[in-house]
Design an enzyme around this catalytic site. Structure first.
Site, mmCIF file in Angstrom:
data_model
loop_
_atom_site.group_PDB
_atom_site.id
_atom_site.type_symbol
_atom_site.label_atom_id
_atom_site.label_comp_id
_atom_site.label_asym_id
_atom_site.label_seq_id
_atom_site.Cartn_x
_atom_site.Cartn_y
_atom_site.Cartn_z
ATOM 1 C CG ASP A 144 5.306 3.753 8.990
ATOM 2 O OD1 ASP A 144 5.379 2.830 8.363
ATOM 3 O OD2 ASP A 144 3.953 3.947 9.742
ATOM 4 N NE ARG A 179 6.316 -10.770 -16.514
ATOM 5 C CZ ARG A 179 6.244 -11.872 -15.912
ATOM 6 N NH1 ARG A 179 7.136 -12.405 -14.648
ATOM 7 N NH2 ARG A 179 5.556 -13.101 -16.209
ATOM 8 N NE ARG A 292 5.130 -3.891 11.987
ATOM 9 C CZ ARG A 292 3.758 -3.684 12.243
ATOM 10 N NH1 ARG A 292 3.032 -3.006 11.228
ATOM 11 N NH2 ARG A 292 2.982 -4.684 12.868
#
Ligand code: F6P
Length: 365
Positions: A144, A179, A292
């Site tokens: 993070d 999209r 991770r």
């Protein structure tokens, strides 16, 4: 600072895992053994192994060939806080302070110092152990990048690389099918992964927890792109992104965790809302724990090695109760008490936000 005679250390990895943990374990163990002749113990499963007295001596060869391997050979736990440990009896649950038991376990093995590799939760406990007189050095880990006091944590670069590669792949299918693709990345309450992977992949709209978005602005932006002939859009959202005046989307609540909230699902919500308001075909991609995993990037291997080596150097210089950090390009350290209870989020005036805005990226505002 009075220098303690250190002969034996223990190393542990706490909190959510990330690429580069093994590289730190290797650097810590090899430096401690070869440069200082120390005995090294590896504690299993973070603080849980300390509470339950599960640890083994690590020899030089035990940490060979792990530099490039993701995860942690020691195992980790993100629910074991020694100062608030959940004890369950029948249907009742109580949180207990078991830190004294941990200190006895360290004493029992004649361990003089503890190297805690982890994020904010691990460092909060490390700071409390330091206050109780344990010789501790912290090493900053997390994908993070939200640990206060250091410019960067190891694991972040690998997570950004993984997310960027995934977004690049989504780009081509978004283009083929005209999209709006909404890719949700991790990061908890900080938008570092979304910002970096979003800019690196040239994504059109980035949603960060630090900048609450407006749904109408996102819809106007993708419709304007459509009208200009850009018939697809890539939106990268941090899992902690929220609408102005709204709340973050919670995926799970873990009652036995000291940090019980798990974010997730904002991309699913946005797909429905943007489709309803624009009529454009939308899909979500939630990258999740893939960020991770895997082998650490060369950058993270180098950073992790530098952090692990520096942790032992600091310890042997008599420094304790500190976190190793990289600040303005230099390896140094900061008191754990200054780090505990704080996180580092993306400042609104961050240079990368300015650069992204300058190249036409929307932040949904
Ligand atoms: O802190 C790392 C992290 O991967 C966050 O980005 C995410 O919100 C959280 O951990 C997920 O935790 P868990 O592994 O418990 O699902």
């Amino acid at each position: 600072m009075k220098k303690k005679n250190i002969k034996s250390i223990a190393v542990m990895t706490g909190g959510g895992d990330c690429p580069g943990l093994n590289a730190v374990i290797r650097a810590v163990t090899k430096t401690a053994i070869t440069k200082f002749g120390l005995e090294v113990w590896g504690i299993q499963d973070g603080y849980l192994g300390l509470i339950e007295d599960r640890m083994d001596v690590l020899k030089y060869d035990d940490v060979s060939n792990i530099l490039t391997v993701g995860g942690t050979i020691l195992g980790s736990s993100n629910v074991a806080n020694p100062f608030k440990f959940p004890v369950i009896t029948g249907k009742s649950r109580q949180f207990k302070d078991v830190s004294n038991k941990c200190i006895e376990v360290l004493r029992g093995h004649s361990i003089d110092a503890l190297i805690c590799i982890g994020g904010d939760g691990t460092m909060a406990s490390a700071a409390s152990f330091a206050k109780k007189g344990v010789t501790v050095i912290g090493v900053p880990k997390t994908i993070d990048n939200d640990l206060y006091g250091t410019d960067i944590t190891f694991g972040f670069n690998t997570a950004v690389t993984t997310a960027t590669e995934a977004i690049d792949k989504v780009h081509t299918t978004a283009s083929s099918h005209h999209r709006v693709m909404i890719i949700e990345v991790m990061g908890r309450y900080a938008g570092w992964i979304a910002l970096h992977a979003g800019v690196a992949s040239g994504s059109d709209c980035l949603l960060l927890p630090e900048i609450p978005y407006r749904l109408d602005k996102i819809c106007d932006f993708v419709l304007a792109r459509s009208k200009r002939g850009r018939r697809f859009s890539i939106i990268v959202t941090a899992e902690g992104a929220k609408e102005k005046g709204g709340k973050m989307v919670v995926a799970h609540k873990l009652p036995f965790s000291p940090d019980p909230i798990r974010l997730g699902g904002v991309a699913v919500k946005l797909v429905t809302q943007i489709n309803e308001q624009t009529g454009l075909d939308c899909r979500e991609v939630i990258l999740g724990h893939v960020q991770r995993g895997g082998t650490p990037t060369p950058f993270d291997r180098v950073l992790a090695t530098n952090f692990g080596y520096t942790a032992i150097e600091l310890l042997m210089k008599g420094i304790k109760g500190h976190l190793v950090v990289l600040k303005d390009g230099n390896l140094s350290s900061i008191g754990l008490s200054k780090v505990a209870g704080r996180i580092k989020t993306v400042p609104r005036n961050h240079h990368l936000i300015k650069a992204a805005l300058a190249v036409g990226t929307s932040f949904g505002i």
